[in-house]
Write a protein that holds these residues in place. Sequence first.
Motif, mmCIF file in Angstrom:
data_model
loop_
_atom_site.group_PDB
_atom_site.id
_atom_site.type_symbol
_atom_site.label_atom_id
_atom_site.label_comp_id
_atom_site.label_asym_id
_atom_site.label_seq_id
_atom_site.Cartn_x
_atom_site.Cartn_y
_atom_site.Cartn_z
ATOM 1 N N UNK A 272 0.821 -1.211 0.000
ATOM 2 C CA UNK A 272 0.000 0.000 0.000
ATOM 3 C C UNK A 272 0.852 1.257 0.000
ATOM 4 N N UNK A 273 2.156 1.092 0.154
ATOM 5 C CA UNK A 273 3.034 2.256 0.207
ATOM 6 C C UNK A 273 3.041 2.966 -1.133
ATOM 7 N N UNK A 274 2.862 4.262 -1.113
ATOM 8 C CA UNK A 274 2.882 5.074 -2.333
ATOM 9 C C UNK A 274 4.328 5.347 -2.699
ATOM 10 N N UNK A 275 4.648 5.136 -3.951
ATOM 11 C CA UNK A 275 6.031 5.322 -4.375
ATOM 12 C C UNK A 275 6.732 3.985 -4.414
ATOM 13 N N UNK A 276 7.978 3.993 -4.742
ATOM 14 C CA UNK A 276 8.730 2.756 -4.911
ATOM 15 C C UNK A 276 9.388 2.314 -3.610
ATOM 16 N N UNK A 277 9.304 1.021 -3.345
ATOM 17 C CA UNK A 277 9.964 0.487 -2.164
ATOM 18 C C UNK A 277 10.711 -0.782 -2.530
ATOM 19 N N UNK A 278 11.929 -0.898 -2.046
ATOM 20 C CA UNK A 278 12.700 -2.101 -2.252
ATOM 21 C C UNK A 278 12.805 -2.951 -0.997
ATOM 22 N N UNK A 279 12.082 -2.557 0.050
ATOM 23 C CA UNK A 279 12.150 -3.270 1.318
ATOM 24 C C UNK A 279 11.124 -4.383 1.365
ATOM 25 N N UNK A 280 11.548 -5.604 1.667
ATOM 26 C CA UNK A 280 10.644 -6.745 1.729
ATOM 27 C C UNK A 280 9.509 -6.509 2.715
ATOM 28 N N UNK A 281 9.827 -5.944 3.866
ATOM 29 C CA UNK A 281 8.820 -5.834 4.915
ATOM 30 C C UNK A 281 7.739 -4.799 4.610
ATOM 31 N N UNK A 282 7.924 -4.016 3.552
ATOM 32 C CA UNK A 282 6.884 -3.068 3.142
ATOM 33 C C UNK A 282 5.740 -3.761 2.414
ATOM 34 N N UNK A 283 5.982 -4.970 1.928
ATOM 35 C CA UNK A 283 5.016 -5.664 1.074
ATOM 36 C C UNK A 283 4.142 -6.608 1.903
ATOM 37 N N UNK A 284 2.818 -6.485 1.754
ATOM 38 C CA UNK A 284 1.915 -7.248 2.604
ATOM 39 C C UNK A 284 1.347 -8.488 1.939
ATOM 40 N N UNK A 285 1.433 -8.597 0.631
ATOM 41 C CA UNK A 285 0.892 -9.755 -0.077
ATOM 42 C C UNK A 285 1.935 -10.306 -1.032
ATOM 43 N N UNK A 286 2.034 -11.630 -1.068
ATOM 44 C CA UNK A 286 3.047 -12.291 -1.874
ATOM 45 C C UNK A 286 2.432 -13.442 -2.654
ATOM 46 N N UNK A 287 2.958 -13.671 -3.857
ATOM 47 C CA UNK A 287 2.591 -14.851 -4.607
ATOM 48 C C UNK A 287 3.382 -16.056 -4.141
ATOM 49 N N UNK A 288 3.133 -17.184 -4.777
ATOM 50 C CA UNK A 288 3.794 -18.432 -4.378
ATOM 51 C C UNK A 288 5.160 -18.603 -5.036
ATOM 52 N N UNK A 289 5.433 -17.795 -6.033
ATOM 53 C CA UNK A 289 6.725 -17.838 -6.693
ATOM 54 C C UNK A 289 6.725 -18.687 -7.949
ATOM 55 N N UNK A 290 7.628 -18.366 -8.856
ATOM 56 C CA UNK A 290 7.825 -19.143 -10.078
ATOM 57 C C UNK A 290 9.323 -19.306 -10.303
ATOM 58 N N UNK A 291 9.730 -20.517 -10.648
ATOM 59 C CA UNK A 291 11.154 -20.837 -10.766
ATOM 60 C C UNK A 291 11.707 -20.381 -12.115
ATOM 61 N N UNK A 292 12.820 -19.688 -12.076
ATOM 62 C CA UNK A 292 13.571 -19.322 -13.275
ATOM 63 C C UNK A 292 14.948 -19.955 -13.160
ATOM 64 N N UNK A 293 15.313 -20.737 -14.152
ATOM 65 C CA UNK A 293 16.619 -21.386 -14.169
ATOM 66 C C UNK A 293 17.323 -21.001 -15.457
ATOM 67 N N UNK A 294 18.517 -20.423 -15.313
ATOM 68 C CA UNK A 294 19.306 -19.998 -16.456
ATOM 69 C C UNK A 294 20.527 -20.907 -16.545
ATOM 70 N N UNK A 295 20.658 -21.613 -17.654
ATOM 71 C CA UNK A 295 21.770 -22.542 -17.823
ATOM 72 C C UNK A 295 22.873 -21.903 -18.642
ATOM 73 N N UNK A 296 24.078 -22.363 -18.409
ATOM 74 C CA UNK A 296 25.243 -21.802 -19.120
ATOM 75 C C UNK A 296 25.469 -22.508 -20.450
#
Length: 124
Positions: A100-124
């Motif tokens: 809900x914070x207005x403006x940009x935030x890079x702090x994890x604890x500012x965020x109140x809702x999270x998704x379950x995540x999606x895996x990204x794998x980059x191979x060499x």
Amino acid sequence: QVQLVESGGGLVQAGGSLRLSCVASGRTFSSFTMGWFRQAPGKEREFVATISWSGGSTYYADSVKGRFTISRDNAKNTVALQMSSLKTEDTAVYYCAATNIVGNSRRLYDYHSWGQGTQVTVSS
């Protein structure tokens, strides 16, 4: 609160591209600042990018600046992360998050809702 569901992860070779999407439930999506974070094995979750409620302001981690682009479509309740020139060090689980914070935030604890995540794998 808002429910978030990410998609678009997968396996890609270094130098390739992927586009992650995050769909939000609820009618208040357009009021949230949205962010993308990632967590590599054995490491702490870290900030990747954030976008203001209007999409008019974005902010990136130095490690992805110039390679990743965050965008949103408030009519479709979605936020996306276009990733290009991928490196092996970009391998991680990627999460979208809302605040809900207005403006940009890079702090994890500012965020109140999270998704379950999606895996990204980059191979060499």
